[in-house]
Design an enzyme around this catalytic site. Sequence first.
Site, PDB file in Angstrom:
ATOM      1  N   GLY A  74       0.605  -1.217   0.095  1.00 52.05           N
ATOM      2  CA  GLY A  74       0.082   0.028   0.003  1.00 52.05           C
ATOM      3  C   GLY A  74       0.892   1.225   0.217  1.00 52.05           C
ATOM      4  O   GLY A  74       0.431   2.260   0.375  1.00 52.05           O
ATOM      5  N   SER A 123       1.793   8.162   1.736  1.00 54.69           N
ATOM      6  CA  SER A 123       1.040   7.004   2.010  1.00 54.69           C
ATOM      7  C   SER A 123       1.105   6.492   3.376  1.00 54.69           C
ATOM      8  O   SER A 123       2.219   6.816   3.934  1.00 54.69           O
ATOM      9  CB  SER A 123       1.368   5.670   1.170  1.00 54.69           C
ATOM     10  OG  SER A 123       1.078   5.930  -0.177  1.00 54.69           O
ATOM     11  N   ASP A 134      -0.780  -7.233  -6.898  1.00 57.27           N
ATOM     12  CA  ASP A 134      -2.270  -6.550  -7.237  1.00 57.27           C
ATOM     13  C   ASP A 134      -3.029  -7.533  -6.565  1.00 57.27           C
ATOM     14  O   ASP A 134      -2.944  -8.829  -6.616  1.00 57.27           O
ATOM     15  CB  ASP A 134      -2.678  -6.813  -8.641  1.00 57.27           C
ATOM     16  CG  ASP A 134      -3.968  -6.177  -8.713  1.00 57.27           C
ATOM     17  OD1 ASP A 134      -4.871  -6.279  -7.979  1.00 57.27           O
ATOM     18  OD2 ASP A 134      -4.135  -5.414  -9.879  1.00 57.27           O
ATOM     19  N   VAL A 135      -3.591  -7.159  -5.402  1.00 58.66           N
ATOM     20  CA  VAL A 135      -4.195  -7.983  -4.305  1.00 58.66           C
ATOM     21  C   VAL A 135      -5.440  -8.663  -4.922  1.00 58.66           C
ATOM     22  O   VAL A 135      -5.860  -9.561  -4.192  1.00 58.66           O
ATOM     23  CB  VAL A 135      -4.708  -7.292  -3.170  1.00 58.66           C
ATOM     24  CG1 VAL A 135      -3.337  -7.054  -2.185  1.00 58.66           C
ATOM     25  CG2 VAL A 135      -5.660  -6.027  -3.014  1.00 58.66           C
ATOM     26  N   ALA A 154     -12.012   1.890  -4.191  1.00 57.33           N
ATOM     27  CA  ALA A 154     -13.367   1.703  -4.383  1.00 57.33           C
ATOM     28  C   ALA A 154     -13.303   2.789  -5.917  1.00 57.33           C
ATOM     29  O   ALA A 154     -12.865   3.682  -5.949  1.00 57.33           O
ATOM     30  CB  ALA A 154     -14.432   2.253  -3.473  1.00 57.33           C
ATOM     31  N   TYR A 162     -18.131   8.608   1.882  1.00 54.82           N
ATOM     32  CA  TYR A 162     -17.468   7.304   2.069  1.00 54.82           C
ATOM     33  C   TYR A 162     -18.101   6.018   1.605  1.00 54.82           C
ATOM     34  O   TYR A 162     -17.397   5.119   1.220  1.00 54.82           O
ATOM     35  CB  TYR A 162     -17.252   7.273   3.861  1.00 54.82           C
ATOM     36  CG  TYR A 162     -15.905   6.429   3.781  1.00 54.82           C
ATOM     37  CD1 TYR A 162     -14.639   7.067   3.115  1.00 54.82           C
ATOM     38  CD2 TYR A 162     -15.607   5.396   4.617  1.00 54.82           C
ATOM     39  CE1 TYR A 162     -13.606   6.176   3.430  1.00 54.82           C
ATOM     40  CE2 TYR A 162     -14.662   4.628   4.946  1.00 54.82           C
ATOM     41  CZ  TYR A 162     -13.551   5.149   4.438  1.00 54.82           C
ATOM     42  OH  TYR A 162     -12.216   4.466   4.520  1.00 54.82           O
ATOM     43  N   LYS A 173     -14.874  -1.255   5.032  1.00 52.23           N
ATOM     44  CA  LYS A 173     -13.761  -1.068   6.272  1.00 52.23           C
ATOM     45  C   LYS A 173     -14.839  -1.812   7.481  1.00 52.23           C
ATOM     46  O   LYS A 173     -14.113  -2.261   8.250  1.00 52.23           O
ATOM     47  CB  LYS A 173     -13.945   0.277   6.779  1.00 52.23           C
ATOM     48  CG  LYS A 173     -12.934   1.240   5.649  1.00 52.23           C
ATOM     49  CD  LYS A 173     -11.569   0.501   5.336  1.00 52.23           C
ATOM     50  CE  LYS A 173     -10.733   1.406   5.112  1.00 52.23           C
ATOM     51  NZ  LYS A 173      -9.172   0.702   4.581  1.00 52.23           N
ATOM     52  N   LEU A 204      -3.244   9.913  -1.428  1.00 48.97           N
ATOM     53  CA  LEU A 204      -3.715   9.790  -3.061  1.00 48.97           C
ATOM     54  C   LEU A 204      -5.353   9.171  -2.971  1.00 48.97           C
ATOM     55  O   LEU A 204      -5.985   9.531  -3.497  1.00 48.97           O
ATOM     56  CB  LEU A 204      -2.684   8.927  -3.814  1.00 48.97           C
ATOM     57  CG  LEU A 204      -2.581   8.909  -5.455  1.00 48.97           C
ATOM     58  CD1 LEU A 204      -2.464  10.285  -5.641  1.00 48.97           C
ATOM     59  CD2 LEU A 204      -1.839   7.704  -5.647  1.00 48.97           C
TER      60      LEU A 204
HETATM   61  P1  NAP Z   1      -2.707   5.460  -0.699  1.00 47.11           P
HETATM   62  O1  NAP Z   1      -1.437   6.184  -0.460  1.00 47.11           O
HETATM   63  O2  NAP Z   1      -3.379   5.958  -1.947  1.00 47.11           O
HETATM   64  O3  NAP Z   1      -2.503   4.138  -0.494  1.00 47.11           O
HETATM   65  C1  NAP Z   1      -3.531   3.067  -0.902  1.00 47.11           C
HETATM   66  C2  NAP Z   1      -2.775   2.136  -1.262  1.00 47.11           C
HETATM   67  O4  NAP Z   1      -3.628   1.076  -1.839  1.00 47.11           O
HETATM   68  C3  NAP Z   1      -2.013   2.269  -2.780  1.00 47.11           C
HETATM   69  O5  NAP Z   1      -0.612   2.116  -2.746  1.00 47.11           O
HETATM   70  C4  NAP Z   1      -2.675   1.587  -3.741  1.00 47.11           C
HETATM   71  O6  NAP Z   1      -2.026   1.400  -5.098  1.00 47.11           O
HETATM   72  C5  NAP Z   1      -3.182   0.338  -3.115  1.00 47.11           C
HETATM   73  N1  NAP Z   1      -4.145  -0.615  -3.935  1.00 47.11           N
HETATM   74  C6  NAP Z   1      -5.209  -0.021  -4.446  1.00 47.11           C
HETATM   75  N2  NAP Z   1      -5.696  -1.125  -5.088  1.00 47.11           N
HETATM   76  C7  NAP Z   1      -4.818  -2.094  -5.117  1.00 47.11           C
HETATM   77  C8  NAP Z   1      -4.563  -3.459  -5.542  1.00 47.11           C
HETATM   78  N3  NAP Z   1      -5.796  -4.062  -6.376  1.00 47.11           N
HETATM   79  N4  NAP Z   1      -3.528  -4.109  -5.157  1.00 47.11           N
HETATM   80  C9  NAP Z   1      -2.716  -3.823  -4.420  1.00 47.11           C
HETATM   81  N5  NAP Z   1      -2.636  -2.471  -3.726  1.00 47.11           N
HETATM   82  C10 NAP Z   1      -3.711  -1.773  -4.003  1.00 47.11           C
HETATM   83  O7  NAP Z   1      -3.768   6.048   0.685  1.00 47.11           O
HETATM   84  P2  NAP Z   1      -3.625   5.827   2.109  1.00 47.11           P
HETATM   85  O8  NAP Z   1      -4.606   6.972   2.875  1.00 47.11           O
HETATM   86  O9  NAP Z   1      -2.320   5.913   2.738  1.00 47.11           O
HETATM   87  O10 NAP Z   1      -4.376   4.404   1.991  1.00 47.11           O
HETATM   88  C11 NAP Z   1      -3.719   3.623   2.960  1.00 47.11           C
HETATM   89  C12 NAP Z   1      -4.960   2.742   3.784  1.00 47.11           C
HETATM   90  O11 NAP Z   1      -5.412   3.783   4.803  1.00 47.11           O
HETATM   91  C13 NAP Z   1      -6.353   2.302   3.011  1.00 47.11           C
HETATM   92  O12 NAP Z   1      -6.695   1.227   3.795  1.00 47.11           O
HETATM   93  C14 NAP Z   1      -7.066   3.739   3.473  1.00 47.11           C
HETATM   94  O13 NAP Z   1      -8.236   3.164   3.339  1.00 47.11           O
HETATM   95  C15 NAP Z   1      -6.490   3.666   5.065  1.00 47.11           C
HETATM   96  N6  NAP Z   1      -7.080   5.027   5.580  1.00 47.11           N
HETATM   97  C16 NAP Z   1      -6.724   6.054   5.106  1.00 47.11           C
HETATM   98  C17 NAP Z   1      -7.230   7.335   5.631  1.00 47.11           C
HETATM   99  C18 NAP Z   1      -6.835   8.778   4.872  1.00 47.11           C
HETATM  100  O14 NAP Z   1      -7.536   9.773   5.386  1.00 47.11           O
HETATM  101  N7  NAP Z   1      -5.781   8.933   4.330  1.00 47.11           N
HETATM  102  C19 NAP Z   1      -7.865   7.399   6.971  1.00 47.11           C
HETATM  103  C20 NAP Z   1      -8.280   6.119   7.424  1.00 47.11           C
HETATM  104  C21 NAP Z   1      -7.654   4.789   6.798  1.00 47.11           C
HETATM  105  P3  NAP Z   1      -2.487   2.394  -6.525  1.00 47.11           P
HETATM  106  O15 NAP Z   1      -2.213   3.827  -6.150  1.00 47.11           O
HETATM  107  O16 NAP Z   1      -1.912   1.750  -7.438  1.00 47.11           O
HETATM  108  O17 NAP Z   1      -3.908   2.179  -6.421  1.00 47.11           O
END
Ligand code: NAP
Length: 255
Positions: free
Chosen positions: A12, A18, A64-65, A95, A155, A162, A194
């Site tokens: 991720g 990230s 790719d998961v 999503a 959301y 989630k 992102l």
């Molecule tokens: P992020 O940097 O965009 O990370 C999300 C990651 O998921 C990206 O590396 C993305 O890769 C990867 N991903 C998506 N589809 C995938 C697939 N099929 N196989 C493998 N990897 C895949 O955003 P982030 O906010 O740090 O998100 C990390 C986690 O934190 C997520 O679970 C998110 O829901 C959670 N979260 C975020 C927040 C917030 O406000 N940012 C708050 C609470 C929880 P690609 O870019 O290639 O799609």
Amino acid sequence: MTLSGKKGLVLGVANKRSLAWAIAKRASEAGADLALTFQGERLEENVRDLAGTLGRESLILPCDVTADDQVDALFAKIRESMGRLDFVVHGAAYAPPEALSEPFVQTSRGAFRMALDISAYSLVALARGAQPLMTEGGSLLTLTYLGAERVLPNYNVMGVAKAALECSVRYLAADLGPQNIRVNAISAGPVKTLAAAGISGFSAILGVYRERAPLRRNTEASEVGDTGLFLISEAARGITGEVLYVDGGYHVMGM
Ligand code: NAP
């Protein structure tokens, strides 16, 4: 909290913002050797560049998961190169954009399936792959959000995903606990990444948190990194099946 001699897998990392990267950095600083994954060639260079800043050699692998063969190949490669695993950080979520802007009632079957597959089922698949490599116990950590429990604007299906993810944490904790494998989640406050940019009205949500969270500020990725280090370290050896909030206390507020 040391992770000296520990080996971890982090999924991720898209870029330096990230949340998975914030945890990876803290884990590496604490002494862990890491394998980092990228999804598709588009992100490979990003991940390689970031890994180069860690000051220790990391294994960089595709995953790719949604593809079982890639998940299998990932763990085969980790077994070959690292021998075993002590922790996995799961930071993958997705999503389709329209599902994060249209009314929830419009969610298509395809968008629902995709969100649940990538954002929730993937933890189960990764846990199954990691289990035989966690020969000395281990820790699985995922990232979730308050939208699993409460309705937050746009959301939508990600909240449903989630909720499934948090429930999976509890079932996995029960399955894997007898092997001393712990499974936990961090429920992070909103951080501009992102993935967050894909949620309509995200900036307004940041403003509400700044105004109403007990700590009166937004969550920083480094705070998630520090709590991530705690949860994967021995310091959290008595904690499993837990969702720990790193959100400035926002979740306790009624209004
Ligand atoms: P992020 O940097 O965009 O990370 C999300 C990651 O998921 C990206 O590396 C993305 O890769 C990867 N991903 C998506 N589809 C995938 C697939 N099929 N196989 C493998 N990897 C895949 O955003 P982030 O906010 O740090 O998100 C990390 C986690 O934190 C997520 O679970 C998110 O829901 C959670 N979260 C975020 C927040 C917030 O406000 N940012 C708050 C609470 C929880 P690609 O870019 O290639 O799609």
